[in-house]
Design an enzyme around this catalytic site. Structure first.
Site, short mmCIF file in Angstrom:
data_model
loop_
_atom_site.label_atom_id
_atom_site.label_comp_id
_atom_site.label_asym_id
_atom_site.label_seq_id
_atom_site.Cartn_x
_atom_site.Cartn_y
_atom_site.Cartn_z
CB SER A 1 77.44 -40.23 52.32
OG SER A 1 78.43 -40.67 51.96
CD GLU A 2 82.29 -39.54 56.46
OE1 GLU A 2 81.41 -41.01 56.14
OE2 GLU A 2 83.24 -40.01 55.68
CG ASN A 3 79.02 -36.61 51.88
OD1 ASN A 3 78.62 -37.61 51.76
ND2 ASN A 3 78.90 -36.05 50.45
#
Lengths: 218, 232
Positions: A46-48
């Site tokens: 998840s790119e966060n």
């Protein structure tokens, strides 16, 4: 019968291979996590800032500090890791993520993708999509074959502002599975009950039908 | 050396209208709630805000937008805010949309003392317009400059009087690299702990980057998308 969203996700899940690091975009791509084949272990990025994204929390266990890129509450799994946004996109940019699945408004027959802006109408932004499509080794687009007006989203050339150039490898729509090839969209599979004629009518970009085209199985 | 300040109002001393601010957070996760409230109270305006998102209508940076304090947003995604969209379409607000990784890396470059970096995202798109393109090993890259900001405002889980910071879960996001990038960096923390309590191994942001620190109060920590599953 054209596929529903769950079935599109289910078909894409068959592309997952054991050991893959995978980034799933918002919408249909998120549903792919529900259909990971048995015996296939993948790590969701998840790119966060999370590797090893787990399922939604049980009611009452939600934590505002633990969300995915779609801002949904999630959980971790044994072996998960947190990191900051620069490292997150560092691993994406360096090609460590094996597969990216994302939605699109338009895809062209040379693999261009548009999914972030409709001039004068929608200004939401590209989020991480431009970074992902620029760098991921393998990009699968999950989308409806036509827009709500019935117009093809598989085009000779995108009309909307581009997110990435010549980057999409495969498109899975409610009508079929298509590889991007030098000859355009190559139809590998058609959805149960969908005819090749319907696919031809609804595909505006260059289309070739694979010699061994077959009905999709799940 | 005393970095500890009493509260958010004291922490934001020196922030003037027209300045450029970095604000940490992803969506509403890990945002400096106390300092945003203080900026609204102070009423500074004409601000340029560098932040991944612009909050929602009634929370986060959305509160500053309501008071028309923001002249320009530099963000990657601004989709959850109707007031933002209204101000943008009416021309009251300027926005520069930047790929999320480019945004993070331009903050990082600033904190690492690098004036610019070459990045892949946006090649061949309108993001590339006006930017220098250079080819490395057969691939085109865009020259992207480090951000220059007057203040960086971040939110951490724990911190100490030295300014050392530890972040929690995905509330880390943009906070560490923004902390490194501010000319003056303000950190609000949920727990201000005695110096020595944080183990040197666990510190995410070393105190050298942090100029002012305080323990925040009344964190709402609003959840944007509450998703759950049922117990069997």
């Amino acid at each position: 019968m054209a596929l529903n969203k769950e079935q599109i996700a289910q078909r894409i899940a068959k592309e997952l291979q054991d050991g893959f690091y995978v980034n799933l975009g918002i919408g249909i791509p998120t549903l792919v996590a529900n259909y990971i084949p048995e015996g296939v272990n993948v790590v969701l990025q998840s790119e966060n800032g999370l590797l090893g994204m787990g399922p939604f929390p049980f009611e009452g266990d939600e934590d505002a500090d633990l969300i995915n890129a779609g801002k949904q509450t999630i959980t971790t799994l044994p072996g998960s890791a947190f990191f900051d946004s620069a490292m997150s996109f560092g691993m994406i940019r360096a090609g460590k993520v094996d597969l990216t699945v994302l939605g699109a408004m338009e895809v062209s027959d040379n693999g261009d993708i548009a999914n972030w802006k409709i001039p004068g109408k929608m200004v939401k932004g590209m989020g991480g999509a431009m970074d992902l499509v620029a760098a991921a080794k393998n990009i699968i687009v999950a989308m409806q074959h036509t827009n709500p007006k019935g117009e093809s989203k598989l085009l000779p050339k995108c009309s909307l502002p581009l997110t990435g150039v010549k980057c999409v490898k495969k498109v899975v729509t409610d009508l079929g599975v298509f590889d991007i090839t030098p000859d355009g969209f190559r139809c590998l599979e058609y959805a149960p009950g969908v005819t090749i004629d319907e696919i031809k009518v609804k595909t505006a970009g260059r289309l070739v039908i694979a010699d061994d085209v077959k009905e999709m199985t799940f | 050396m005393n970095k500890v300040v009493a509260n958010a109002d004291e922490a934001i001393k020196g922030i003037e209208s027209g300045m450029t601010l970095m604000l940490g957070g992803f969506g509403l996760c890990g945002i400096p709630e106390n300092c945003i409230a203080a900026l609204v109270r102070k009423g500074v305006n004409n601000l340029t805000c560098i932040s991944n998102n612009a909050g929602v209508d009634d929370f986060g940076i959305g509160l500053m937008l309501q008071q028309k304090q923001v002249k320009k947003m530099i963000s990657s995604y601004v989709g959850e805010n109707a007031e933002f969209e209204r101000q943008l379409l009416s021309g009251e607000l300027e926005v520069e949309l930047i790929p999320q990784g480019t945004l993070a890396t331009r903050c990082m470059a600033s904190g690492y003392g690098m004036p610019a970096v070459y990045l892949l995202a946006g090649v061949g798109t309108e993001v590339a317009e006006g930017k220098e393109v250079r080819n490395f090993n057969g691939k085109d890259y865009l020259l992207e400059y480090a951000f220059d900001s007057d203040f960086a405002i971040v939110k951490a889980w724990k911190g100490d009087a030295q300014g050392n910071l530890v972040f929690k879960d995905t509330a880390r996001n943009f906070n560490p690299m923004m902390a490194m990038a501010g000319k003056i960096t303000i950190a609000e923390v949920e727990e201000l702990v005695p110096v020595g309590e944080l183990h040197p191994n666990e510190i995410h942001t070393p105190g050298i980057y942090v100029h002012r620190i305080f323990q925040g109060t009344d964190y709402e920590k609003r959840i944007e998308q509450r998703t759950t599953r049922k117990k069997n």
